[in-house]
Design a protein around this motif. Structure first.
Motif, PDB file in Angstrom:
ATOM      1  N   ARG A  37     -54.083 -13.837  38.969  1.00 45.17           N
ATOM      2  CA  ARG A  37     -52.642 -13.927  39.162  1.00 45.17           C
ATOM      3  C   ARG A  37     -51.983 -12.658  38.639  1.00 45.17           C
ATOM      4  NH1 ARG A  37     -51.160 -16.595  42.869  1.00 45.17           N
ATOM      5  NH2 ARG A  37     -49.092 -16.804  41.960  1.00 45.17           N
ATOM      6  N   PRO A  38     -50.937 -12.163  39.333  1.00 42.31           N
ATOM      7  CA  PRO A  38     -50.274 -10.942  38.869  1.00 42.31           C
ATOM      8  C   PRO A  38     -49.530 -11.170  37.565  1.00 42.31           C
ATOM      9  CG  PRO A  38     -49.020 -11.958  40.648  1.00 42.31           C
ATOM     10  CD  PRO A  38     -50.307 -12.726  40.546  1.00 42.31           C
ATOM     11  N   SER A  39     -49.339 -10.104  36.831  1.00 38.69           N
ATOM     12  CA  SER A  39     -48.577 -10.156  35.585  1.00 38.69           C
ATOM     13  C   SER A  39     -47.602  -8.993  35.549  1.00 38.69           C
ATOM     14  CB  SER A  39     -49.520 -10.084  34.379  1.00 38.69           C
ATOM     15  OG  SER A  39     -48.785  -9.903  33.180  1.00 38.69           O
ATOM     16  N   SER A  40     -46.427  -9.242  34.993  1.00 37.82           N
ATOM     17  CA  SER A  40     -45.436  -8.169  34.874  1.00 37.82           C
ATOM     18  C   SER A  40     -45.867  -7.140  33.838  1.00 37.82           C
ATOM     19  CB  SER A  40     -44.072  -8.760  34.490  1.00 37.82           C
ATOM     20  OG  SER A  40     -44.167  -9.460  33.255  1.00 37.82           O
ATOM     21  N   ARG A  41     -46.897  -7.472  33.045  1.00 36.72           N
ATOM     22  CA  ARG A  41     -47.381  -6.532  32.022  1.00 36.72           C
ATOM     23  C   ARG A  41     -48.487  -5.624  32.543  1.00 36.72           C
ATOM     24  NH1 ARG A  41     -46.916 -11.415  29.253  1.00 36.72           N
ATOM     25  NH2 ARG A  41     -49.173 -11.769  29.450  1.00 36.72           N
ATOM     26  N   ASN A  42     -48.953  -5.858  33.745  1.00 35.27           N
ATOM     27  CA  ASN A  42     -50.028  -5.026  34.296  1.00 35.27           C
ATOM     28  C   ASN A  42     -49.550  -3.599  34.526  1.00 35.27           C
ATOM     29  OD1 ASN A  42     -51.632  -7.255  34.279  1.00 35.27           O
ATOM     30  ND2 ASN A  42     -51.804  -7.460  36.504  1.00 35.27           N
ATOM     31  N   GLY A  43     -50.346  -2.643  34.111  1.00 33.89           N
ATOM     32  CA  GLY A  43     -50.038  -1.238  34.371  1.00 33.89           C
ATOM     33  C   GLY A  43     -50.510  -0.828  35.755  1.00 33.89           C
ATOM     34  N   TRP A  44     -50.246   0.446  36.090  1.00 30.03           N
ATOM     35  CA  TRP A  44     -50.561   0.908  37.442  1.00 30.03           C
ATOM     36  C   TRP A  44     -52.064   0.863  37.728  1.00 30.03           C
ATOM     37  CZ3 TRP A  44     -53.809   5.004  38.238  1.00 30.03           C
ATOM     38  CH2 TRP A  44     -54.014   5.889  37.173  1.00 30.03           C
ATOM     39  N   LEU A  45     -52.904   1.126  36.694  1.00 35.83           N
ATOM     40  CA  LEU A  45     -54.341   1.147  36.933  1.00 35.83           C
ATOM     41  C   LEU A  45     -54.855  -0.239  37.328  1.00 35.83           C
ATOM     42  CD1 LEU A  45     -57.002   2.623  36.977  1.00 35.83           C
ATOM     43  CD2 LEU A  45     -57.213   2.247  34.508  1.00 35.83           C
ATOM     44  N   LYS A  46     -54.411  -1.285  36.612  1.00 35.05           N
ATOM     45  CA  LYS A  46     -54.818  -2.644  36.961  1.00 35.05           C
ATOM     46  C   LYS A  46     -54.343  -3.007  38.362  1.00 35.05           C
ATOM     47  CE  LYS A  46     -55.551  -5.169  32.654  1.00 35.05           C
ATOM     48  NZ  LYS A  46     -55.143  -6.361  31.854  1.00 35.05           N
ATOM     49  N   ASN A  47     -53.150  -2.566  38.697  1.00 34.49           N
ATOM     50  CA  ASN A  47     -52.609  -2.881  40.026  1.00 34.49           C
ATOM     51  C   ASN A  47     -53.372  -2.150  41.122  1.00 34.49           C
ATOM     52  OD1 ASN A  47     -50.595  -4.637  39.072  1.00 34.49           O
ATOM     53  ND2 ASN A  47     -49.197  -2.936  38.680  1.00 34.49           N
ATOM     54  N   VAL A  48     -53.763  -0.908  40.872  1.00 37.30           N
ATOM     55  CA  VAL A  48     -54.560  -0.170  41.859  1.00 37.30           C
ATOM     56  C   VAL A  48     -55.905  -0.863  42.065  1.00 37.30           C
ATOM     57  CG1 VAL A  48     -55.815   1.969  42.281  1.00 37.30           C
ATOM     58  CG2 VAL A  48     -53.445   2.064  41.507  1.00 37.30           C
ATOM     59  N   LEU A  49     -56.552  -1.282  40.976  1.00 37.81           N
ATOM     60  CA  LEU A  49     -57.835  -1.978  41.087  1.00 37.81           C
ATOM     61  C   LEU A  49     -57.675  -3.298  41.838  1.00 37.81           C
ATOM     62  CD1 LEU A  49     -59.275  -1.336  37.498  1.00 37.81           C
ATOM     63  CD2 LEU A  49     -59.966  -0.248  39.649  1.00 37.81           C
ATOM     64  N   ASN A 156     -47.329  -4.731  41.636  1.00 37.77           N
ATOM     65  CA  ASN A 156     -47.755  -6.040  42.096  1.00 37.77           C
ATOM     66  C   ASN A 156     -46.537  -6.903  42.425  1.00 37.77           C
ATOM     67  OD1 ASN A 156     -46.818  -7.396  39.685  1.00 37.77           O
ATOM     68  ND2 ASN A 156     -48.687  -6.763  38.638  1.00 37.77           N
ATOM     69  N   ALA A 157     -46.780  -8.176  42.719  1.00 37.93           N
ATOM     70  CA  ALA A 157     -45.697  -9.057  43.169  1.00 37.93           C
ATOM     71  C   ALA A 157     -44.588  -9.197  42.133  1.00 37.93           C
ATOM     72  CB  ALA A 157     -46.262 -10.439  43.508  1.00 37.93           C
ATOM     73  N   LEU A 158     -44.928  -9.049  40.850  1.00 40.03           N
ATOM     74  CA  LEU A 158     -43.935  -9.231  39.795  1.00 40.03           C
ATOM     75  C   LEU A 158     -43.279  -7.933  39.359  1.00 40.03           C
ATOM     76  CD1 LEU A 158     -45.667 -11.915  37.531  1.00 40.03           C
ATOM     77  CD2 LEU A 158     -44.551 -12.154  39.747  1.00 40.03           C
ATOM     78  N   THR A 159     -43.857  -6.799  39.758  1.00 41.76           N
ATOM     79  CA  THR A 159     -43.268  -5.516  39.366  1.00 41.76           C
ATOM     80  C   THR A 159     -42.622  -4.771  40.536  1.00 41.76           C
ATOM     81  OG1 THR A 159     -45.444  -4.446  39.583  1.00 41.76           O
ATOM     82  CG2 THR A 159     -44.800  -5.215  37.394  1.00 41.76           C
ATOM     83  N   ARG A 160     -42.862  -5.231  41.773  1.00 41.56           N
ATOM     84  CA  ARG A 160     -42.108  -4.682  42.897  1.00 41.56           C
ATOM     85  C   ARG A 160     -40.652  -5.104  42.757  1.00 41.56           C
ATOM     86  NH1 ARG A 160     -45.056  -3.042  47.535  1.00 41.56           N
ATOM     87  NH2 ARG A 160     -43.010  -2.388  48.305  1.00 41.56           N
ATOM     88  N   ARG A 161     -39.729  -4.268  43.212  1.00 38.27           N
ATOM     89  CA  ARG A 161     -38.299  -4.533  43.015  1.00 38.27           C
ATOM     90  C   ARG A 161     -37.630  -4.923  44.330  1.00 38.27           C
ATOM     91  NH1 ARG A 161     -36.365   0.757  41.527  1.00 38.27           N
ATOM     92  NH2 ARG A 161     -34.303  -0.215  41.577  1.00 38.27           N
ATOM     93  N   PRO A 162     -36.740  -5.911  44.275  1.00 36.26           N
ATOM     94  CA  PRO A 162     -35.979  -6.282  45.474  1.00 36.26           C
ATOM     95  C   PRO A 162     -34.779  -5.349  45.654  1.00 36.26           C
ATOM     96  CG  PRO A 162     -35.327  -7.682  43.661  1.00 36.26           C
ATOM     97  CD  PRO A 162     -36.421  -6.768  43.125  1.00 36.26           C
ATOM     98  N   LEU A 163     -34.217  -5.346  46.847  1.00 39.11           N
ATOM     99  CA  LEU A 163     -32.949  -4.652  47.050  1.00 39.11           C
ATOM    100  C   LEU A 163     -31.887  -5.365  46.215  1.00 39.11           C
ATOM    101  CD1 LEU A 163     -32.554  -2.192  48.998  1.00 39.11           C
ATOM    102  CD2 LEU A 163     -34.586  -3.551  49.509  1.00 39.11           C
ATOM    103  N   PRO A 164     -31.021  -4.639  45.535  1.00 39.18           N
ATOM    104  CA  PRO A 164     -30.020  -5.293  44.679  1.00 39.18           C
ATOM    105  C   PRO A 164     -29.179  -6.305  45.462  1.00 39.18           C
ATOM    106  CG  PRO A 164     -30.059  -2.933  44.256  1.00 39.18           C
ATOM    107  CD  PRO A 164     -30.938  -3.171  45.451  1.00 39.18           C
ATOM    108  N   GLY A 165     -29.037  -7.503  44.892  1.00 40.03           N
ATOM    109  CA  GLY A 165     -28.160  -8.519  45.476  1.00 40.03           C
ATOM    110  C   GLY A 165     -28.748  -9.291  46.633  1.00 40.03           C
ATOM    111  N   VAL A 166     -29.991  -8.990  47.023  1.00 44.55           N
ATOM    112  CA  VAL A 166     -30.539  -9.632  48.219  1.00 44.55           C
ATOM    113  C   VAL A 166     -30.720 -11.139  48.015  1.00 44.55           C
ATOM    114  CG1 VAL A 166     -32.979  -9.266  47.659  1.00 44.55           C
ATOM    115  CG2 VAL A 166     -32.262  -9.385  50.033  1.00 44.55           C
ATOM    116  N   SER A 167     -31.065 -11.558  46.812  1.00 44.44           N
ATOM    117  CA  SER A 167     -31.240 -12.985  46.557  1.00 44.44           C
ATOM    118  C   SER A 167     -29.924 -13.737  46.775  1.00 44.44           C
ATOM    119  CB  SER A 167     -31.742 -13.209  45.125  1.00 44.44           C
ATOM    120  OG  SER A 167     -31.877 -14.584  44.859  1.00 44.44           O
TER     121      SER A 167
END
Length: 321
Positions: A37-49, A156-167
Motif C-alpha cells: 500500500r502507498p504511504s505519504s512518507r515514501n521517498g522518490w526511490l521507494k516510489n520508483v521501485l 505515488n497515489a498519496l503524494t501526487r497532487r490534485p488541481l487546487p479546488g477540484v474536489s
C-alpha cells in the motif's frame, strides 16, 4: 509458458457497471505481483521501485476467462494486451442486494486458479459527469514529457497532487456524489489502482475509470498517457449509448485534445451535453478556439483557469435553470 509462470496468472478486474438492464465488464489477465500500500512518507526511490514493480508484471494474451453473473456463464478471450471486455443485455437487477460478478482464467488450465470478484454498479438518472484525469483532476504536466515522466515514477497515489479546488468543484457537479461520475483517460490500466487510491485519498467523487487499453511496460513506460487520444472519444460515445436518457457535463483540459473531442460530442449529440469545462493549460491557441467556434456554438464551452471560476459558472447556471 512454463507451469511456474502459469501458476502466478490471475484476473485483474477493472469495471462492472451498467444501466438498469445492461452491464459492461472489463479486466485483464496478468502475471500476479504483490504491491505494498502507498504511504505519504515514501521517498522518490521507494516510489520508483514501486513503479518498476508495477510495470514489470506482464499482461497475458490469448487466455480464456470465465465470467459468472446472475447465474449465467460467459466466456471471453484476452486480446494481445491481455485485456478483455464484455457487455451483456437483458440483465436487470434481481434484488436490492449488492450484485457480484466473478472472473476466473479457465484456459490454459491453471492449478488453483484464483477467482476475482467485483461489485456491479448501476447508474440511472438525467445527469452525469464525464471527466479527463491528467491535468484536469491530477497535476501531470502532460505537455512536458520529462516532467510528466519523473512525476509519474517518483510519486505515488498519496503524494501526487490534485488541481487546487477540484474536489469541491466535483462535489458541486455531482451534488455530493448523488450524480454518476465517469473518468476517461489516456493513462494505461497499470495505473488503475493508483488513480482509485488517489481519488479516495483526495476526497474526489469516485466512479468507473475507462483507461487506455494499449499495454505499457518497462520499455515504453514513458509513453503512458500519450499517443492517439481517439480512444477517449470512443469510450465517451460508449457511455452516451449506455445511458441514452442521460445528459452529461464534460470536463477536461486544453493541454491535449479534450476541447476537440468534446466539440465532436456536442456536434454528434447536441442535446446531450449540459456543459463543457476546459481547464486552461498555458495559453489557448486562438486558431484552436476559432476552429471550435466554426464547428459548434461555444456558448456552453467554458474555459477556466481555476476551480473557483468553474464553481462560479456552475452556480450561476443553476440559478438560471
Amino acid at each position: 509458458m512454463t507451469k511456474s509462470k502459469r501458476d502466478r496468472i490471475k484476473v485483474e478486474p477493472f469495471l462492472a457497471f451498467g444501466n438498469t438492464h445492461e452491464v459492461f465488464f472489463k479486466g485483464r489477465v496478468i502475471t500476479a505481483y504483490q504491491q505494498k500500500r502507498p504511504s505519504s512518507r515514501n521517498g522518490w526511490l521507494k516510489n520508483v521501485l514501486a513503479t518498476i514493480k508495477r510495470y514489470a508484471g506482464s499482461s497475458v494474451p490469448n487466455m480464456t476467462v470465465e465470467i459468472i453473473f446472475q447465474d449465467k456463464t460467459y466466456v471471453v478471450q484476452t486480446d494481445q494486451d491481455g485485456v478483455f471486455e464484455l457487455q451483456v443485455g437483458d440483465s436487470p437487477a434481481q434484488s436490492a442486494q449488492n450484485e457480484i460478478v466473478t472472473f476466473q482464467v479457465v484456459h490454459p488450465e491453471i492449478k488453483n486458479s484464483p477467482v476475482a470478484h467485483l461489485e456491479v454498479l448501476r447508474y440511472s438518472g438525467a445527469t452525469g459527469v464525464i471527466s479527463d484525469i491528467d491535468d484536469t483532476v491530477i497535476i501531470s504536466h502532460s505537455t512536458d514529457l520529462g516532467r510528466k515522466f519523473w512525476l509519474s515514477v517518483s510519486k505515488n497515489a498519496l503524494t501526487r497532487r490534485p488541481l487546487p479546488g477540484v474536489s469541491s468543484f466535483y462535489r458541486k457537479l455531482t451534488e455530493n456524489g448523488k450524480l454518476p461520475m465517469f473518468y476517461v483517460s489516456s493513462s494505461d490500466w497499470s495505473l488503475f489502482d493508483l488513480i482509485k487510491d488517489f481519488l479516495r485519498f483526495r476526497h474526489i467523487p469516485d466512479g468507473p475509470l475507462l483507461l487506455k487499453d494499449k499495454h505499457i511496460n518497462l520499455k515504453n513506460v514513458w509513453k503512458s498517457g500519450g499517443g492517439d487520444h481517439q480512444h477517449k472519444y470512443q469510450k465517451i460515445v460508449h457511455l452516451f449509448k449506455l445511458y441514452p436518457e442521460m445528459a452529461f457535463y464534460l470536463i477536461g483540459d486544453s493541454g491535449q485534445e479534450d476541447p476537440e473531442i468534446y466539440a465532436d460530442m456536442v456536434q454528434k449529440y447536441p442535446n446531450r451535453v449540459k456543459g463543457v469545462f476546459i481547464r486552461l493549460v498555458g495559453k489557448f491557441d486562438p486558431a484552436r478556439r476559432k476552429q471550435l467556434e466554426e464547428k459548434i456554438s461555444t456558448e456552453n464551452f467554458h474555459f477556466v483557469e481555476t476551480s473557483e471560476q468553474a464553481i462560479a459558472i456552475l452556480e450561476q447556471e443553476m440559478k438560471e435553470n
